[in-house]
Design a protein around this motif. Structure first.
Motif, short mmCIF file in Angstrom:
data_model
loop_
_atom_site.label_atom_id
_atom_site.label_comp_id
_atom_site.label_asym_id
_atom_site.label_seq_id
_atom_site.Cartn_x
_atom_site.Cartn_y
_atom_site.Cartn_z
N ASP A 1 0.81 -1.22 0.00
CA ASP A 1 0.00 0.00 0.00
C ASP A 1 0.84 1.27 0.00
OD1 ASP A 1 -2.77 -0.83 -0.15
OD2 ASP A 1 -2.29 -1.94 1.68
N GLU A 2 2.08 1.16 0.40
CA GLU A 2 2.99 2.31 0.32
C GLU A 2 3.71 2.33 -1.02
OE1 GLU A 2 3.99 4.89 2.27
OE2 GLU A 2 2.35 4.48 3.66
N PHE A 3 3.76 1.18 -1.65
CA PHE A 3 4.59 1.02 -2.84
C PHE A 3 3.84 1.36 -4.13
CE2 PHE A 3 6.79 -2.22 -5.76
CZ PHE A 3 7.83 -1.35 -6.06
N ALA A 4 2.57 0.98 -4.20
CA ALA A 4 1.83 1.16 -5.45
C ALA A 4 0.37 1.46 -5.14
CB ALA A 4 1.93 -0.11 -6.30
N VAL A 5 -0.31 2.04 -6.11
CA VAL A 5 -1.75 2.29 -5.95
C VAL A 5 -2.49 1.01 -6.32
CG1 VAL A 5 -1.52 4.76 -6.41
CG2 VAL A 5 -1.99 3.17 -8.30
N PRO A 6 -3.68 0.81 -5.77
CA PRO A 6 -4.41 -0.44 -6.02
C PRO A 6 -4.65 -0.74 -7.49
CG PRO A 6 -5.38 0.71 -4.16
CD PRO A 6 -4.36 1.65 -4.75
N ALA A 7 -4.74 0.30 -8.31
CA ALA A 7 -5.01 0.06 -9.73
C ALA A 7 -3.79 -0.43 -10.49
CB ALA A 7 -5.55 1.34 -10.37
N TYR A 8 -2.61 -0.32 -9.86
CA TYR A 8 -1.38 -0.73 -10.55
C TYR A 8 -1.40 -2.23 -10.82
CZ TYR A 8 3.63 -1.04 -11.59
OH TYR A 8 4.83 -1.27 -12.19
N GLU A 9 -0.90 -2.62 -11.99
CA GLU A 9 -1.12 -4.01 -12.44
C GLU A 9 -0.56 -5.07 -11.49
OE1 GLU A 9 2.34 -3.55 -15.87
OE2 GLU A 9 1.07 -5.33 -15.90
N TRP A 10 0.49 -4.74 -10.74
CA TRP A 10 1.10 -5.76 -9.88
C TRP A 10 0.70 -5.60 -8.41
CZ3 TRP A 10 3.64 -9.78 -12.00
CH2 TRP A 10 4.08 -9.63 -13.33
N TYR A 11 -0.21 -4.66 -8.14
CA TYR A 11 -0.54 -4.35 -6.74
C TYR A 11 -0.93 -5.59 -5.94
CZ TYR A 11 -3.33 -2.58 -2.84
OH TYR A 11 -3.87 -2.34 -1.60
N LYS A 12 -1.80 -6.41 -6.52
CA LYS A 12 -2.27 -7.60 -5.79
C LYS A 12 -1.12 -8.56 -5.52
CE LYS A 12 -7.20 -7.74 -6.77
NZ LYS A 12 -7.56 -7.08 -8.05
N VAL A 13 -0.24 -8.67 -6.50
CA VAL A 13 0.92 -9.55 -6.34
C VAL A 13 1.79 -9.06 -5.18
CG1 VAL A 13 3.04 -10.38 -7.44
CG2 VAL A 13 0.90 -10.25 -8.76
N TYR A 14 1.96 -7.75 -5.09
CA TYR A 14 2.78 -7.20 -4.01
C TYR A 14 2.22 -7.63 -2.65
CZ TYR A 14 4.82 -4.22 -7.64
OH TYR A 14 5.43 -3.75 -8.76
N HIS A 15 0.91 -7.68 -2.55
CA HIS A 15 0.31 -8.15 -1.29
C HIS A 15 0.66 -9.61 -1.03
CE1 HIS A 15 -1.99 -5.18 0.81
NE2 HIS A 15 -2.40 -4.64 -0.34
N GLN A 16 0.64 -10.39 -2.10
CA GLN A 16 0.94 -11.83 -1.93
C GLN A 16 2.39 -12.06 -1.53
OE1 GLN A 16 -0.06 -13.33 -5.81
NE2 GLN A 16 -2.21 -12.70 -5.61
N LEU A 17 3.25 -11.10 -1.89
CA LEU A 17 4.69 -11.30 -1.63
C LEU A 17 5.08 -10.92 -0.21
CD1 LEU A 17 6.11 -9.83 -4.98
CD2 LEU A 17 5.96 -12.25 -4.32
N ARG A 18 4.14 -10.42 0.55
CA ARG A 18 4.44 -9.83 1.84
C ARG A 18 4.90 -10.87 2.87
NH1 ARG A 18 3.00 -5.40 4.87
NH2 ARG A 18 2.63 -5.88 7.07
N PHE A 19 5.96 -10.55 3.58
CA PHE A 19 6.38 -11.33 4.76
C PHE A 19 6.19 -10.46 5.99
CE2 PHE A 19 9.73 -13.66 2.01
CZ PHE A 19 8.80 -14.63 1.66
N SER A 20 5.97 -11.11 7.12
CA SER A 20 5.89 -10.36 8.38
C SER A 20 7.31 -10.00 8.83
CB SER A 20 5.24 -11.22 9.45
OG SER A 20 6.11 -12.28 9.80
N LYS A 21 7.37 -9.09 9.78
CA LYS A 21 8.67 -8.69 10.32
C LYS A 21 9.43 -9.91 10.87
CE LYS A 21 10.38 -5.15 13.48
NZ LYS A 21 9.90 -3.96 14.22
N GLN A 22 8.68 -10.78 11.57
CA GLN A 22 9.31 -11.97 12.14
C GLN A 22 9.85 -12.87 11.04
OE1 GLN A 22 9.99 -12.49 15.44
NE2 GLN A 22 11.26 -14.13 14.58
N GLN A 23 9.08 -12.97 9.96
CA GLN A 23 9.53 -13.82 8.84
C GLN A 23 10.81 -13.26 8.22
OE1 GLN A 23 5.75 -13.85 6.70
NE2 GLN A 23 5.74 -16.10 6.84
N TRP A 24 10.86 -11.93 8.06
CA TRP A 24 12.08 -11.32 7.53
C TRP A 24 13.26 -11.58 8.49
CZ3 TRP A 24 12.88 -10.25 2.78
CH2 TRP A 24 11.88 -9.70 1.95
#
Lengths: 336, 351
Positions: free
Chosen positions: A57-80
């Motif tokens: 949500d800081e990286f791209a606007v929801p309409a951006y073509e890869w926005y949903k993918v960016y959500h899927q790529l998310r790791f938690s702080k603990q995971q990082w």
């Protein structure tokens, strides 16, 4: 040019080539795969393993073509943190592309030792300044930028008090073709900016990396995956562990081969010289009293070396004090 | 793609071509036509490639306000405004034709820095060979674009500018379909201290932009000109005046005609002196090579058959005998014939 220290390893002129296994998003958001990638990268001889960190949500606007993918790529702080700790445990440095301010905060918190800024952010003074203030070395990916834009990025970072900058040259295509690499730019950056320069290589083999090293690259970054066939993200130009290990070996051999710029025969070359330079010998059996001429002496290989051809002028015209057999060396003692 | 060599008035400027020297008359004419023509004559006599004036008008260069440029403030303490200062230095535009004619008569390329679009149009109607863009106008992209549209080469000073500003200016030139631009590195203070010249930036600019690069010099003397040649620069601009003591802002840091002639001479000498990178003996040095080097001589008479000792030998000029490195090979040998003192030792003389 001053070296920049990446997690205790200096990158700069005369230093060992720093190799980064760019995991990018080849984990597709599966933390288990990311962990396997860290473990596999640690077996390749790479100095660092790298991923990309974004807060969708800081990286791209929801309409951006890869926005949903960016959500899927998310790791938690603990995971990082788990990924980073595992890398540390295995002796490989951990780093990330920080793509937005929250990602910088997260990786400052977990102690990621250095960051890379994506080429897309080189004209983004807000993120440049924020990343600079994290006080860590920054790798700047300079693909798609002009000289003036790189200067702008460097100025933003140094104005924020951070001088630990490494420039990475490289054009990202899927994959990049040799004709798009322009490796000579590596030298251009060094001449103009007087900072360490590395290569961001998105070709499909190790040729550009090795040529880049010859062109002066001090760091090599190459995409990495544990399974290219899975075709997750960034797989096209990614090497699998076996291939990456081979590339690192090639890089180590190539940097050793670059050697020293001074022309001085080495000990091995001097031994080679002993066995291949020629000595003055008798062309035929020569009785005592023979006057030596170019006709009755010859320059031939023999070991050990005798009088060399360069000293022929001190020998020719002299009279032999004793007989010398065909192919025997001529020595000062043979002369009258 | 900008060209690595530009053509100005029949001369090529760039690597592999002669260094191009512009004698910058600026406002040193003091609004006196005779002085202006005298400057042209002096530039020609000094051997410059081009002479340059400046075409600005007070109305088109500065707003009517009281803030003053620090240098002009110092030079014109009495002036009420910058407008007044510029008005006092304007070149009457009707002179341009005469100055250009006199320049050409003297074999000089006539150049003039336009500070507004009208000046470009006027100069274009006179058929000038190129347009100089002053450092302060590096950011005046409308003026740069207007000048670029003439299709003539732009010679752009870049004092205070960074790579980004230069890139933008060159981009503006190229965007107008003009592929000829050269750059001047410049330190703008009057006079510029040597420690601020950073002449190494000339090389940086050449690498970064691939166009001819030179130096527009506000330092004193001719040192920077020689250094620019040595650093691989392609062109140079220097303020000059008929008399440093004349009133006006540019006179104090300008050089006089005698120094300008010395500058051109120094530049030409330096161009020749850079020569070839090959390290070797020249044919013209051969006589010296033979007569000046040492070789092995007999220090005393050596009778035939005598065993030669170090004391019998001396290493002297000329180099007509055995080279000194053979000394150890000569010691211990026997003389093949009588050798007289002061004779060179040759292999034939020793057994």
């Amino acid at each position: 040019m001053k070296p920049v220290i990446l997690d205790a390893k200096p990158v700069g002129p005369g230093e060992r080539i720093y190799v980064i296994a760019e995991g990018a998003n080849n984990h597709a958001g599966d933390h288990r795969i990311a962990m396997q990638m860290v473990e596999a990268a640690a077996t390749t001889g790479a100095d660092a393993v790298k991923f990309q960190c974004m807060d969708a949500d800081e990286f791209a606007v929801p309409a951006y073509e890869w926005y949903k993918v960016y959500h899927q790529l998310r790791f938690s702080k603990q995971q990082w943190k788990d990924l980073k700790d595992r890398a540390t445990e295995l002796g490989i440095s951990f780093c990330v592309d920080v793509l937005d301010p929250p990602s910088i905060d997260l990786h400052v918190d977990i102690g990621t030792p250095f960051f890379r800024l994506h080429a897309g952010d080189l004209v983004n003074p807000f993120l440049l300044k924020y990343a600079a203030q994290a006080g860590r070395p920054l790798l700047l990916h300079t693909g798609m930028t002009t000289i003036g834009e790189i200067e702008f990025a460097i100025d933003c970072i140094t104005a924020a008090g951070n001088e630990q900058i490494i420039l990475l040259h490289g054009f990202q295509d899927h994959p990049s073709h040799p004709a798009d690499m322009h490796l000579r730019v590596i030298r251009t950056y060094q001449e103009i900016f007087d900072r360490p320069v590395g290569l961001n290589d998105h070709t499909t083999d190790a040729v550009a990396a090795l040529a880049g090293l010859g062109a002066g690259a001090m760091a090599i970054e190459k995409h990495f995956t544990t399974d290219r066939a899975a075709k997750r993200y960034d797989w096209v130009s990614a090497l699998e562990p076996q291939e990456f290990r081979k590339m690192v070996e090639d890089v180590r051999n190539a940097e050793t081969a670059m050697g020293n710029a001074l022309r001085e025969p080495s000990a091995k070359e001097l031994a080679w010289r002993e066995s291949t330079r020629k000595s003055l010998v008798a062309r035929e059996d020569l009785p005592a009293g023979t006057i030596l001429t170019e006709k009755n002496v010859a320059m031939k290989r023999r070991t050990p070396l005798g009088i060399g051809p360069l000293d022929a002028e001190s020998i020719l015209g002299k009279r032999l004090a004793r007989p010398v057999k065909r192919n025997d060396p001529l020595t000062p003692e043979d002369l009258a | 793609m900008l060209r690595p060599v530009v053509q100005v008035g029949g001369k090529s400027i760039g690597d592999g071509h002669p260094f191009f020297v512009i004698a910058e008359a600026s406002s040193n004419h003091n609004r006196d036509l005779k002085t202006a023509l005298g400057l042209v004559d002096a530039a020609a006599a000094a051997g410059a490639d081009a002479v340059k004036f400046q075409a600005f008008t007070a109305d088109k260069i500065v707003a009517r306000m009281r803030e003053k440029h620090p240098y002009l403030e110092q030079m014109f303490p009495q002036a009420g405004s910058m407008h007044e200062v510029y008005a006092s230095m304007e070149l009457p535009r009707e002179w341009l034709k005469d100055l250009k004619a006199r320049s050409e008569e003297k074999g000089l390329i006539f150049l003039c820095t336009p500070f507004d679009e009208e000046a470009v149009d006027l100069l274009e109607s006179l058929g000038v060979a190129a347009y100089k863009i002053a450092s302060y106008e590096l950011w005046h992209l409308p003026l740069i674009r207007h000048a670029a549209r003439t299709g003539k080469p732009l010679l752009i000073s870049t004092g205070m500018g960074n790579l980004q500003a230069i890139e933008e200016a060159l981009g503006a030139v190229a965007a107008e379909g003009n592929d000829q631009a050269a750059l001047f590195h410049c330190a703008i203070n009057y006079p510029a201290p040597f420690a601020e010249l950073n002449l190494r930036a000339i090389r940086t600019m050449k690498i970064a932009f691939g166009v001819p690069v030179g130096y527009s010099d506000h330092s004193t003397g001719i040192t920077a000109a020689i250094a620019t040649v040595a650093l691989g620069g392609n062109l140079f601009e220097k303020h000059f005046t008929l008399n440093k003591k004349l009133p006006g802002p540019d006179h104090p840091f300008s050089i006089e005609p005698g120094e300008l002639a010395a500058l051109v001479r120094g530049v030409r000498e330096c161009e020749q002196a850079l020569g070839s990178p090959l390290k070797r003996m020249l044919e013209s040095e051969r006589a010296g090579y033979v007569m000046g080097r040492r070789s092995i001589f007999a220090a005393a008479d050596i009778p035939a058959g005598a065993r030669i000792t170090r004391e019998m030998l001396a290493i002297l000029r000329p180099g007509t005998g055995l080279e000194p490195k053979h000394l150890d090979k000569v010691i211990g040998r026997r003389a093949a014939a009588d050798i007289r003192a002061q004779d060179p030792i040759t292999w034939e003389k020793i057994a």
